[in-house]
Design a protein around this motif. Sequence first.
Motif, short mmCIF file in Angstrom:
data_model
loop_
_atom_site.label_atom_id
_atom_site.label_comp_id
_atom_site.label_asym_id
_atom_site.label_seq_id
_atom_site.Cartn_x
_atom_site.Cartn_y
_atom_site.Cartn_z
N LEU A 1 10.68 13.87 -10.00
CA LEU A 1 11.13 13.73 -11.39
C LEU A 1 12.06 12.53 -11.55
CD1 LEU A 1 9.81 16.48 -11.78
CD2 LEU A 1 11.80 17.18 -13.12
N LEU A 2 12.92 12.28 -10.56
CA LEU A 2 13.83 11.14 -10.65
C LEU A 2 13.09 9.81 -10.71
CD1 LEU A 2 16.58 12.29 -8.12
CD2 LEU A 2 16.94 11.82 -10.56
N TRP A 3 11.93 9.74 -10.05
CA TRP A 3 11.20 8.48 -9.98
C TRP A 3 10.12 8.34 -11.04
CZ3 TRP A 3 12.54 4.13 -7.90
CH2 TRP A 3 13.38 4.10 -6.80
N MET A 4 9.91 9.35 -11.86
CA MET A 4 8.88 9.23 -12.89
C MET A 4 9.20 8.08 -13.84
SD MET A 4 7.84 13.16 -13.82
CE MET A 4 6.53 12.60 -14.90
N SER A 5 8.17 7.39 -14.28
CA SER A 5 8.35 6.20 -15.10
C SER A 5 8.62 6.55 -16.56
CB SER A 5 7.11 5.31 -15.01
OG SER A 5 7.25 4.17 -15.83
N SER A 6 9.88 6.46 -16.94
CA SER A 6 10.31 6.59 -18.33
C SER A 6 9.72 7.79 -19.07
CB SER A 6 9.97 5.31 -19.10
OG SER A 6 10.58 4.20 -18.50
N PRO A 7 9.83 8.99 -18.52
CA PRO A 7 9.36 10.15 -19.28
C PRO A 7 10.32 10.41 -20.44
CG PRO A 7 10.51 10.87 -17.32
CD PRO A 7 10.42 9.37 -17.24
N THR A 8 9.81 11.05 -21.48
CA THR A 8 10.67 11.41 -22.60
C THR A 8 11.54 12.59 -22.20
OG1 THR A 8 9.11 13.01 -23.51
CG2 THR A 8 8.85 10.70 -24.19
N HIS B 1 8.61 -4.74 -7.70
CA HIS B 1 9.02 -3.90 -8.83
C HIS B 1 10.50 -4.02 -9.18
CE1 HIS B 1 5.38 -2.02 -7.17
NE2 HIS B 1 5.15 -1.52 -8.36
N ALA B 2 11.15 -5.12 -8.76
CA ALA B 2 12.59 -5.25 -8.99
C ALA B 2 12.96 -5.23 -10.46
CB ALA B 2 13.10 -6.54 -8.34
N HIS B 3 12.06 -5.71 -11.33
CA HIS B 3 12.37 -5.71 -12.76
C HIS B 3 12.37 -4.29 -13.34
CE1 HIS B 3 10.89 -9.80 -11.94
NE2 HIS B 3 11.71 -10.17 -12.89
N TRP B 4 11.83 -3.35 -12.59
CA TRP B 4 11.83 -1.94 -13.00
C TRP B 4 12.91 -1.15 -12.27
CZ3 TRP B 4 9.90 2.58 -10.23
CH2 TRP B 4 9.80 3.73 -11.02
N THR B 5 13.06 -1.38 -10.95
CA THR B 5 14.01 -0.59 -10.18
C THR B 5 15.46 -0.97 -10.47
OG1 THR B 5 13.74 -2.12 -8.31
CG2 THR B 5 12.42 -0.10 -8.28
N LEU B 6 15.74 -2.27 -10.55
CA LEU B 6 17.14 -2.69 -10.69
C LEU B 6 17.78 -2.20 -11.98
CD1 LEU B 6 19.38 -4.23 -9.20
CD2 LEU B 6 18.70 -6.28 -10.48
N ASP C 1 0.80 -1.22 0.00
CA ASP C 1 0.00 0.00 0.00
C ASP C 1 0.83 1.27 0.00
OD1 ASP C 1 -2.45 -1.42 0.11
OD2 ASP C 1 -2.15 -1.74 2.26
N PHE C 2 2.14 1.14 0.14
CA PHE C 2 3.00 2.33 0.18
C PHE C 2 4.36 1.98 -0.37
CE2 PHE C 2 6.42 4.65 2.27
CZ PHE C 2 6.08 5.94 1.93
N HIS C 3 4.91 2.88 -1.16
CA HIS C 3 6.25 2.70 -1.70
C HIS C 3 7.10 3.90 -1.30
CE1 HIS C 3 4.75 -0.64 -4.10
NE2 HIS C 3 3.73 0.12 -4.42
N PRO C 4 8.36 3.68 -0.94
CA PRO C 4 9.21 4.80 -0.53
C PRO C 4 9.28 5.92 -1.56
CG PRO C 4 10.24 2.74 0.09
CD PRO C 4 9.02 2.38 -0.73
N TRP C 5 9.11 5.60 -2.85
CA TRP C 5 9.17 6.68 -3.84
C TRP C 5 7.94 7.59 -3.75
CZ3 TRP C 5 9.17 1.69 -6.68
CH2 TRP C 5 7.90 1.28 -7.07
#
Length: 205
Positions: A149-156, A79-84, A25-29
């Motif tokens: 901004l650092l944690w946004m998912s793949s922005p252009t 989410h390790a396949h995304w964070t790592l 229910d909560f993620h550090p990001w």
Amino acid sequence: GPAVFGGPGDERDGEAPFSSDPLDDFHPWDCRKPVIAAVNGHAIGIGLTMTLQCDIRLVAAEAKLGIVQVRRGVMPDLHAHWTLPRLVGHARATDLILTGRTFLGADAAAWGLAAEALPADEVLPRAVELAREIAVHTAPLSVAVSKRLLWMSSPTPEEINALERDLHLHLMGTADSREGVMAFMEKRDPEWSLRVGTDWPEWLG
């Protein structure tokens, strides 16, 4: 012995493995303040993948780390396949996830998975020191929007450029931007007045 960071994948007290997700229910990001993981012992499986959601990781140089789930007949989670891959690149992430091999904290720092590798008894004091440095020397709102901004998912690149421009305009001319310059010129610690809870740009979400 050294501390061990584990999670629901470990069978303890008769509980079934994977019975709960500590970050469901909560993620550090999602936290607008920096989250520092002080890993002063071994971190295996979910014990490591949960730290990948933190902003900064400090690890014990001799600690054994690993994303070992494929060696247990399951797969990495949280989410390790995304964070790592964001931290160590696709090639290294592929190696670590598909082999499930363990490695040392010193390796983690060399690969960019951790910011620093230290003797185990220095990890927590260094984390406190780093947290204090952020608290004293950085503007809370500036840090919070930069973290978003650092944690946004793949922005252009164009999307990031537009957000950086809009956020610069939001911050420029504020009391904190003036205080930052004055404190630097006067060689003193800044006294920030903007607060994340009250001055967050609502359009950022």
